[in-house]
Design a protein around this motif. Structure first.
Motif, PDB file in Angstrom:
ATOM      1  N   ALA A 143      22.627  31.017  66.965  1.00 61.25           N
ATOM      2  CA  ALA A 143      21.281  30.448  67.075  1.00 61.25           C
ATOM      3  C   ALA A 143      21.242  29.082  66.384  1.00 61.25           C
ATOM      4  CB  ALA A 143      20.257  31.387  66.455  1.00 61.25           C
ATOM      5  N   ALA A 187      17.299  45.910  66.618  1.00 59.02           N
ATOM      6  CA  ALA A 187      18.680  46.298  66.897  1.00 59.02           C
ATOM      7  C   ALA A 187      19.664  45.539  66.007  1.00 59.02           C
ATOM      8  CB  ALA A 187      19.005  46.043  68.366  1.00 59.02           C
ATOM      9  N   GLY A 188      19.202  44.459  65.354  1.00 57.66           N
ATOM     10  CA  GLY A 188      20.089  43.674  64.498  1.00 57.66           C
ATOM     11  C   GLY A 188      21.080  42.837  65.275  1.00 57.66           C
ATOM     12  N   VAL A 189      20.777  42.518  66.519  1.00 60.77           N
ATOM     13  CA  VAL A 189      21.695  41.702  67.313  1.00 60.77           C
ATOM     14  C   VAL A 189      20.934  40.541  67.951  1.00 60.77           C
ATOM     15  CG1 VAL A 189      23.290  43.576  67.793  1.00 60.77           C
ATOM     16  CG2 VAL A 189      21.399  43.153  69.352  1.00 60.77           C
ATOM     17  N   MET A 190      21.685  39.517  68.333  1.00 60.24           N
ATOM     18  CA  MET A 190      21.081  38.338  68.941  1.00 60.24           C
ATOM     19  C   MET A 190      20.740  38.634  70.404  1.00 60.24           C
ATOM     20  SD  MET A 190      20.120  35.421  67.909  1.00 60.24           S
ATOM     21  CE  MET A 190      20.914  35.233  66.323  1.00 60.24           C
ATOM     22  N   PHE A 204      11.022  33.992  65.348  1.00 61.15           N
ATOM     23  CA  PHE A 204      12.356  33.895  64.739  1.00 61.15           C
ATOM     24  C   PHE A 204      12.717  32.430  64.536  1.00 61.15           C
ATOM     25  CE2 PHE A 204      16.865  33.063  65.615  1.00 61.15           C
ATOM     26  CZ  PHE A 204      17.449  33.695  64.529  1.00 61.15           C
ATOM     27  N   LEU A 231      23.846  39.655  57.214  1.00 66.53           N
ATOM     28  CA  LEU A 231      24.127  40.115  58.573  1.00 66.53           C
ATOM     29  C   LEU A 231      23.071  41.141  58.986  1.00 66.53           C
ATOM     30  CD1 LEU A 231      27.989  40.631  58.383  1.00 66.53           C
ATOM     31  CD2 LEU A 231      26.723  38.606  59.129  1.00 66.53           C
ATOM     32  N   ALA A 232      22.555  40.977  60.199  1.00 69.85           N
ATOM     33  CA  ALA A 232      21.569  41.935  60.683  1.00 69.85           C
ATOM     34  C   ALA A 232      22.254  43.220  61.144  1.00 69.85           C
ATOM     35  CB  ALA A 232      20.759  41.325  61.825  1.00 69.85           C
ATOM     36  N   ASN A 233      23.550  43.134  61.409  1.00 68.45           N
ATOM     37  CA  ASN A 233      24.279  44.280  61.942  1.00 68.45           C
ATOM     38  C   ASN A 233      25.660  44.352  61.286  1.00 68.45           C
ATOM     39  OD1 ASN A 233      24.835  46.461  63.557  1.00 68.45           O
ATOM     40  ND2 ASN A 233      25.463  45.229  65.322  1.00 68.45           N
ATOM     41  N   ARG A 284      18.098  31.296  71.502  1.00 67.99           N
ATOM     42  CA  ARG A 284      18.582  32.592  71.006  1.00 67.99           C
ATOM     43  C   ARG A 284      17.676  33.086  69.900  1.00 67.99           C
ATOM     44  NH1 ARG A 284      24.363  33.707  71.258  1.00 67.99           N
ATOM     45  NH2 ARG A 284      25.090  32.798  73.202  1.00 67.99           N
ATOM     46  N   GLU A 285      17.310  34.351  69.983  1.00 68.47           N
ATOM     47  CA  GLU A 285      16.444  34.934  68.961  1.00 68.47           C
ATOM     48  C   GLU A 285      17.005  36.273  68.528  1.00 68.47           C
ATOM     49  OE1 GLU A 285      12.286  34.818  69.870  1.00 68.47           O
ATOM     50  OE2 GLU A 285      12.420  32.856  70.827  1.00 68.47           O
ATOM     51  N   LEU A 286      16.896  36.532  67.228  1.00 66.02           N
ATOM     52  CA  LEU A 286      17.423  37.783  66.692  1.00 66.02           C
ATOM     53  C   LEU A 286      16.470  38.926  67.001  1.00 66.02           C
ATOM     54  CD1 LEU A 286      19.817  38.822  64.840  1.00 66.02           C
ATOM     55  CD2 LEU A 286      18.101  38.874  63.030  1.00 66.02           C
ATOM     56  N   PRO A 288      25.956  43.124  72.899  1.00 63.55           N
ATOM     57  CA  PRO A 288      25.337  43.658  71.681  1.00 63.55           C
ATOM     58  C   PRO A 288      26.257  44.624  70.938  1.00 63.55           C
ATOM     59  CG  PRO A 288      24.292  44.581  73.645  1.00 63.55           C
ATOM     60  CD  PRO A 288      25.229  43.531  74.118  1.00 63.55           C
ATOM     61  N   CYS A 343      28.107  42.122  68.540  1.00 67.89           N
ATOM     62  CA  CYS A 343      27.356  41.168  67.709  1.00 67.89           C
ATOM     63  C   CYS A 343      27.134  41.735  66.311  1.00 67.89           C
ATOM     64  CB  CYS A 343      26.016  40.861  68.366  1.00 67.89           C
ATOM     65  SG  CYS A 343      24.979  39.768  67.383  1.00 67.89           S
ATOM     66  N   MET A 344      27.343  40.874  65.268  1.00 66.19           N
ATOM     67  CA  MET A 344      27.083  41.336  63.901  1.00 66.19           C
ATOM     68  C   MET A 344      25.797  40.731  63.333  1.00 66.19           C
ATOM     69  SD  MET A 344      29.980  39.439  61.594  1.00 66.19           S
ATOM     70  CE  MET A 344      29.984  37.671  61.292  1.00 66.19           C
ATOM     71  N   GLY A 345      25.076  39.991  64.164  1.00 63.40           N
ATOM     72  CA  GLY A 345      23.772  39.477  63.733  1.00 63.40           C
ATOM     73  C   GLY A 345      23.844  38.441  62.634  1.00 63.40           C
ATOM     74  N   CYS A 346      24.810  37.503  62.718  1.00 58.34           N
ATOM     75  CA  CYS A 346      24.946  36.499  61.659  1.00 58.34           C
ATOM     76  C   CYS A 346      24.098  35.264  61.910  1.00 58.34           C
ATOM     77  CB  CYS A 346      26.416  36.113  61.474  1.00 58.34           C
ATOM     78  SG  CYS A 346      27.133  35.180  62.844  1.00 58.34           S
ATOM     79  N   ASN A 347      23.497  35.158  63.076  1.00 57.80           N
ATOM     80  CA  ASN A 347      22.599  34.042  63.423  1.00 57.80           C
ATOM     81  C   ASN A 347      23.316  32.714  63.674  1.00 57.80           C
ATOM     82  OD1 ASN A 347      20.516  35.778  63.084  1.00 57.80           O
ATOM     83  ND2 ASN A 347      19.617  34.770  61.306  1.00 57.80           N
ATOM     84  N   ASN A 407      29.313  45.591  62.450  1.00 54.89           N
ATOM     85  CA  ASN A 407      30.268  44.859  63.276  1.00 54.89           C
ATOM     86  C   ASN A 407      30.964  43.720  62.524  1.00 54.89           C
ATOM     87  OD1 ASN A 407      30.213  46.280  65.636  1.00 54.89           O
ATOM     88  ND2 ASN A 407      28.612  45.045  66.597  1.00 54.89           N
TER      89      ASN A 407
END
Lengths: 322, 240
Positions: B119, B133-136, A225, A59-61, B127-129, B109, B112-116, A64
């Motif tokens: 995308a 910020a770690g969000v889409m 990306f 996870l990038a974030n 959609r691009e990460l 944002p 969003c947890m940035g799980c991709n 959350n």
């Protein structure tokens, strides 16, 4: 698709942990002694915990991550999270019932644990199977694969954990052999089914009359990306080698070891290497599951019908290579 | 309302002005957009783009009878604001959503947890990460422009549409049959990209128009002039 190590480790470990839980609960229902069941439950919790930690690494974030339960109605990822968390009190209740020797409660809790573990496995499968953007995943092969490979590795692990003193060791050995054989057949069937990946031609995607389309310029000078996530070029020879590794370590060797165990007496000497070998093989299998998956976004980066062939079509786009 | 874009594949010259204008607007609008650059002056520049232009060489099959359509086709691609938006349904956190009032697909944002995963569900690479910020991130259809009453009405359009020097981009409401986007789509037979996949993209792409054929039959039929015949004679003598 980019084979992300965290997701590979997560799906293999949690799949094996869930399979192990199902096998242990079934064995206990069939009258297995508590000792092996405790060991199995402990190992399953370790595997599931390690899987959970690993899954959060991609996870990038992760701040959350707690929100992942919010869309149970539409998202398989959300459903997986909900059922995985639901498993915790169910397993706790089951183990408590074993400790307190409350037989009736134990049966109910074991059945609920089995059902919930199977649901998590199906949800994991559906996370990938519901994506129309990846034809190799968007198939019943995936829906069947995740639960089957989870139960398969779980059964082999159960043999290793429960040991030869387990009352039903020979029955479980047969069960594990059947699951390994079924897994082998499904893996081969999946590869055969998608032996010839076909991309949609760009002119069809653009609603143009029949013709030839060639990417002149992807519109960017370095990787993006999209290229790092979706345009993964797997060299053909390396892919073939890894497929043999998968077949040998994931399925054939554990099968041979368990067959040897059936013939000889010292079950654990065979069962432990079989379990380690099976998990290692499944890690390679999962790596290939991602590396060989061809996302339709590749089309916009110059993918052609010609197949992978070292990804020559995508070479200008900063594609990852392996 | 069903807001979206029309992209004219016939007139797009592939200049990337739309993509640059998009970056310009959204880099400065972190609330709605957020399109960062990574090391823009460095050795390996990178970053988030909501709109990317790809260039294809298209050669029609001779048998198709459309040989005169063969040309370089520039394809700007951004979020199609699909009616069947799988990126929204797969999102586990509810960060991705499609607005009921105008159909714009947006990302919160804060959730969003940035799980991709979204995308992965998008066939258009829309959609691009945002690695910082770690969000889409994705095209917002310039939601922070199009409703801004401080702007003159003519400028209440997405930045990419305003920037296009070839007038290959149009913005409007597809629910309104009288809107410019509805009329253009109907007149020119506009279609969605990869309609077969069933995402029901809102954005429409107008196909390249076959150029009018220049009639050369008159020239070919006419008997060669004396001058031309003399010229040919001289050529043959020189070649002896």
């Amino acid at each position: 698709m980019k084979p992300a190590l965290s997701v590979i480790v997560f799906t293999v470990l949690s799949g094996a942990g869930l399979g192990l839980l199902v096998c242990a609960a079934l064995a206990r229902l069939a009258g297995e002694a508590a000792g092996g069941v405790w060991r199995a439950a402990l190992l399953a919790c370790v595997l599931l915990g390690a899987g959970l930690v690993s899954s959060s690494l991609h996870l990038a974030n992760p701040r959350n991550a707690w929100r992942a339960f919010a869309r149970f109605a539409t998202s398989w990822l959300s459903r997986e999270a909900v059922f995985a968390v639901l498993l915790v009190p169910l397993v706790a209740l089951w183990l408590l019932a074993i400790a307190r020797e409350a037989r009736a409660l134990e049966v109910v809790a074991a059945a609920a644990t089995i059902a919930c573990a199977l649901l998590v496995l199906v949800c994991t499968a559906m996370i990938y199977a519901c994506l129309k953007t990846v034809p190799q995943w968007n198939s019943w092969h995936t829906v069947l694969g995740y639960p089957l490979y989870g139960l398969m590795s779980g059964a082999v692990l159960w043999l290793a954990v429960a040991g030869p003193e387990a009352a039903s060791a020979s029955a479980w050995r047969t069960g594990a052999l059947v699951l390994l054989a079924a897994g082998l057949v499904l893996k081969l069937a999946t590869w055969l089914r998608f032996a010839r990946p076909s991309d949609l031609p760009v002119h069809t995607a653009l609603n143009l009359p029949a013709g030839r389309t060639r990417l002149l310029d992807p519109g960017h000078s370095r990787g993006t990306f999209l290229t790092s996530e979706f345009v993964f070029a797997l060299a053909r020879t390396r892919g073939r080698l890894l497929r043999w590794c998968t077949l040998a370590a994931g399925y054939a060797l554990p099968l041979a070891l368990l067959l040897a165990a059936s013939a000889g007496g010292a079950s654990r000497a065979f069962a432990v290497p079989a379990a380690v070998c099976c998990l290692a093989g499944l890690l390679v299998e999962r790596w290939l599951f991602f590396a060989e998956a061809r996302h339709v976004v590749r089309l916009w980066h110059g993918a052609t019908d010609a197949g992978d062939a070292g990804g020559s079509a995508c070479s200008t786009t900063g594609a990852q290579r392996a | 309302m069903k807001l979206g874009l029309v992209v004219d594949l016939d007139t797009c010259v592939g200049c990337h002005a739309c993509a640059v204008a998009c970056k310009e607007w959204n880099a400065a609008a972190p609330v709605a957009g957020g399109a960062p650059d990574y090391a823009p002056q460095g050795e390996t520049p990178g970053g988030v783009w909501f709109n990317r232009v790809r260039h294809f060489e298209y050669t029609a099959d001779a048998a198709s009878g459309h040989l005169n359509l063969s040309k370089t086709i520039n394809v700007p691609m951004s979020c199609m604001h699909c009616e069947q938006a799988d990126c929204v349904t797969v999102c586990p956190t509810g960060a991705s959503y499609k607005r009921a009032e105008d159909g714009i697909v947006l990302i919160d944002p804060e959730r969003c947890m940035g799980c991709n995963y979204c995308a992965w569900a998008c066939p258009y690479g829309a959609r691009e990460l945002d690695e910082e910020a770690g969000v889409m991130r994705k095209c917002t259809l310039c939601v922070d422009r199009i409703y801004d009453e401080a702007l003159p009405p003519a400028e209440r359009k997405p930045a990419c549409v305003l920037a296009c020097p070839a007038h290959a981009r149009h913005f409007g409401d597809f629910d309104d049959p009288g809107s410019v986007v509805s009329r253009l789509t109907a007149e020119r037979g506009g279609g969605g990209l990869m309609d077969d996949l069933g995402y029901r993209p809102v954005n429409r792409y107008l196909p390249p128009r076959a150029p009018a054929e220049v009639d050369t039959s008159a020239q070919r039929a006419r008997a060669p002039s004396l001058k031309a015949r003399l010229g040919a004679l001289v050529n043959r003598i020189v070649e002896l």
